[in-house]
Design a protein around this motif. Sequence first.
Motif, mmCIF file in Angstrom:
data_model
loop_
_atom_site.group_PDB
_atom_site.id
_atom_site.type_symbol
_atom_site.label_atom_id
_atom_site.label_comp_id
_atom_site.label_asym_id
_atom_site.label_seq_id
_atom_site.Cartn_x
_atom_site.Cartn_y
_atom_site.Cartn_z
ATOM 1 N N GLY A 119 -50.970 64.165 0.073
ATOM 2 C CA GLY A 119 -51.278 64.539 1.450
ATOM 3 C C GLY A 119 -51.759 63.358 2.267
ATOM 4 O O GLY A 119 -51.559 62.192 1.904
ATOM 5 N N ASN A 120 -52.427 63.655 3.383
ATOM 6 C CA ASN A 120 -52.856 62.578 4.284
ATOM 7 C C ASN A 120 -54.264 62.779 4.829
ATOM 8 O O ASN A 120 -54.631 62.174 5.840
ATOM 9 C CB ASN A 120 -51.880 62.454 5.457
ATOM 10 C CG ASN A 120 -51.829 63.715 6.312
ATOM 11 O OD1 ASN A 120 -52.485 64.710 6.006
ATOM 12 N ND2 ASN A 120 -51.044 63.679 7.375
ATOM 13 N N ILE A 142 -48.215 61.118 1.361
ATOM 14 C CA ILE A 142 -47.530 62.335 1.798
ATOM 15 C C ILE A 142 -46.411 62.665 0.814
ATOM 16 O O ILE A 142 -45.626 61.793 0.442
ATOM 17 C CB ILE A 142 -46.981 62.167 3.223
ATOM 18 C CG1 ILE A 142 -48.132 61.950 4.214
ATOM 19 C CG2 ILE A 142 -46.162 63.375 3.639
ATOM 20 C CD1 ILE A 142 -47.702 61.629 5.619
#
Length: 226
Positions: A119-120, A142
């Motif tokens: 993810g971020n 990501i």
Amino acid sequence: MTSEKEMMQIENEFYAQGYSVIAGVDEAGCGPLAGPVVACAVILPRGYFNPFIYDSKKVLPKLRKELCKVISNVAVDIGVGIASNEEIDKFNIRNATKLAMLRALLDLEISPDVVLVDGNAFDVDLRMLNGMKGKIVVKNVIKGDRKSISIASASIIAKVLRDELMEYYDKVFPGYNFISHKGYPTKEHLSAIRKLGITRIHRKSYKPVREILNSLIQPELLNEGK
């Protein structure tokens, strides 16, 4: 099956810079209406590769369980963290996921040099993990479970552990069929909530559950299970 180049490029780049202990972190359970979010941190031996380890959502359940055993046997260290549905309602799912990930990292016995997170959004200061001796490199990736074998390994273990937990809740709360949908907002699950009410593991802050709660005559009544 995946290629070594595809799934180990990020790890190899950090090894080339002199880092030696890399942890991959991922979660399972952001989308469901019930149950906790489960996170896992995995440190693999340097150079370890398995072409079947990939995004847990893309791996069939039977193989996923087999890979969970393989990863558990080969890993240098594994940490697990959980944030409950109450914590999800209190802090929101984004922050509860960070909490579960932090708990997973704190559960490790070995302090990593680098933490790769799917993810971020992971922005937690991790100096506490190594006794404040120095900054731990954190890299958000990501779709990391499709780019990093470390993150993919964490993805698989987190998914298997959460599924097993929801299978347990299926016995505690008969009629909801948690064993099938694992708490996700399927038509069957929503129908069961309307018919049987919410349980103590439902996430009241999630819109479908909140809307059903608001429509009940006595929303304070909960299905406490067996």
